[in-house]
Design an enzyme around this catalytic site. Structure first.
Site, PDB file in Angstrom:
ATOM      1  N   ALA A 167       0.760  -1.210   0.143  1.00 48.91           N
ATOM      2  CA  ALA A 167      -0.016  -0.059   0.095  1.00 48.91           C
ATOM      3  C   ALA A 167       0.924   1.195   0.019  1.00 48.91           C
ATOM      4  O   ALA A 167       1.865   1.257   0.472  1.00 48.91           O
ATOM      5  CB  ALA A 167      -1.181   0.051   1.123  1.00 48.91           C
ATOM      6  N   ASP A 168       0.320   2.324  -0.585  1.00 46.87           N
ATOM      7  CA  ASP A 168       0.892   3.496  -0.390  1.00 46.87           C
ATOM      8  C   ASP A 168       0.002   4.772  -0.442  1.00 46.87           C
ATOM      9  O   ASP A 168      -1.101   4.601  -0.977  1.00 46.87           O
ATOM     10  CB  ASP A 168       1.780   3.752  -1.850  1.00 46.87           C
ATOM     11  CG  ASP A 168       2.624   5.241  -2.015  1.00 46.87           C
ATOM     12  OD1 ASP A 168       3.366   5.275  -0.841  1.00 46.87           O
ATOM     13  OD2 ASP A 168       2.422   6.017  -2.701  1.00 46.87           O
ATOM     14  N   THR A 169      -0.042   5.647   0.764  1.00 50.49           N
ATOM     15  CA  THR A 169      -0.969   6.577   1.047  1.00 50.49           C
ATOM     16  C   THR A 169      -0.269   8.155   0.647  1.00 50.49           C
ATOM     17  O   THR A 169       0.995   8.520   1.371  1.00 50.49           O
ATOM     18  CB  THR A 169      -1.160   6.267   2.428  1.00 50.49           C
ATOM     19  OG1 THR A 169      -1.920   5.203   2.536  1.00 50.49           O
ATOM     20  CG2 THR A 169      -2.335   7.540   2.789  1.00 50.49           C
TER      21      THR A 169
ATOM     22  N   GLY B  98      -3.208   3.621  -2.537  1.00 49.24           N
ATOM     23  CA  GLY B  98      -3.168   2.604  -3.723  1.00 49.24           C
ATOM     24  C   GLY B  98      -2.879   1.348  -2.782  1.00 49.24           C
ATOM     25  O   GLY B  98      -2.042   1.386  -2.084  1.00 49.24           O
TER      26      GLY B  98
END
Length: 196
Positions: free
Chosen positions: A70-72, A107
């Site tokens: 995940a990427d925030t 994402g």
């Protein structure tokens, strides 16, 4: 019933806490991959690309596991608000967010390399800040360390002092949109230990 090993490809303690509270058993592997920053991509595309890269880097070493990457990112008018460089930078960011609505985009990649499967998606949450004066900002920064937080704030740490409304997934703002993640993990045969 046997289920595949779940690996969280992240160094974020907040993501690990969210998965633990949701009842999942998993291993934690920090992905050794630099995050891409590219002006030509939309916020959603950029988050998805980085989530994919994190998951794939770990999945190459664990092809039989289901890997969650995940990427925030925090955005205001399509500008990324990254982690602040200093307390003065954090105060500047909070002044910009004051009284305004910004977006938090995460994402997510759920990948099973051996099965040649990947679910790649992004979730966006709108967050509206209260109007903050300098005294309120100083008070917040005395209590919360902003330097490891995108946008200089954490909703789970005194968020009620600065946030007026969250429109969408609250866990997304923390770093992992659990509602959608749980649906995707079920499709990959991964279930929380609390389920029957």
């Amino acid at each position: 019933m046997d289920q595949p090993l779940l690996i969280l490809a992240s160094g974020s303690p907040r993501r690990a806490e969210l998965l633990q509270h949701a009842g999942y058993e998993f291993e934690l592997v920090r992905p050794e991959v630099p995050e891409v920053e590219w002006d030509q991509l939309t916020p959603v595309e950029l988050c998805q690309l980085n989530a994919h890269r994190k998951a794939r880097t770990v999945a190459k070493h664990h092809p039989d596991a289901v890997v969650l990457g995940a990427d925030t990112l925090v955005f205001l008018d399509r500008e990324i608000l990254a982690k602040p460089a200093s307390l003065a930078d954090a105060a500047r960011m909070l002044r910009r967010l004051s009284g305004r609505t910004h977006q938090v985009v995460t994402g997510v990649s759920v990948m099973h390399l051996r099965a040649h499967r990947e679910s790649l998606f992004a979730v966006t949450t709108d967050v509206r800040f209260r109007r903050l004066d300098d005294r309120q900002i100083e008070r917040y920064l005395r209590v919360v360390n902003p330097l490891d937080k995108a946008g200089a704030y954490a909703i789970q740490e005194r968020g009620e002092w600065i946030i007026e409304e969250v429109m969408g997934s609250l866990t997304n703002v923390v770093g992992l949109p659990l509602e959608r993640v749980e649906t995707e993990l079920t499709r990959f045969g991964v279930h929380p230990r609390t389920s029957v």
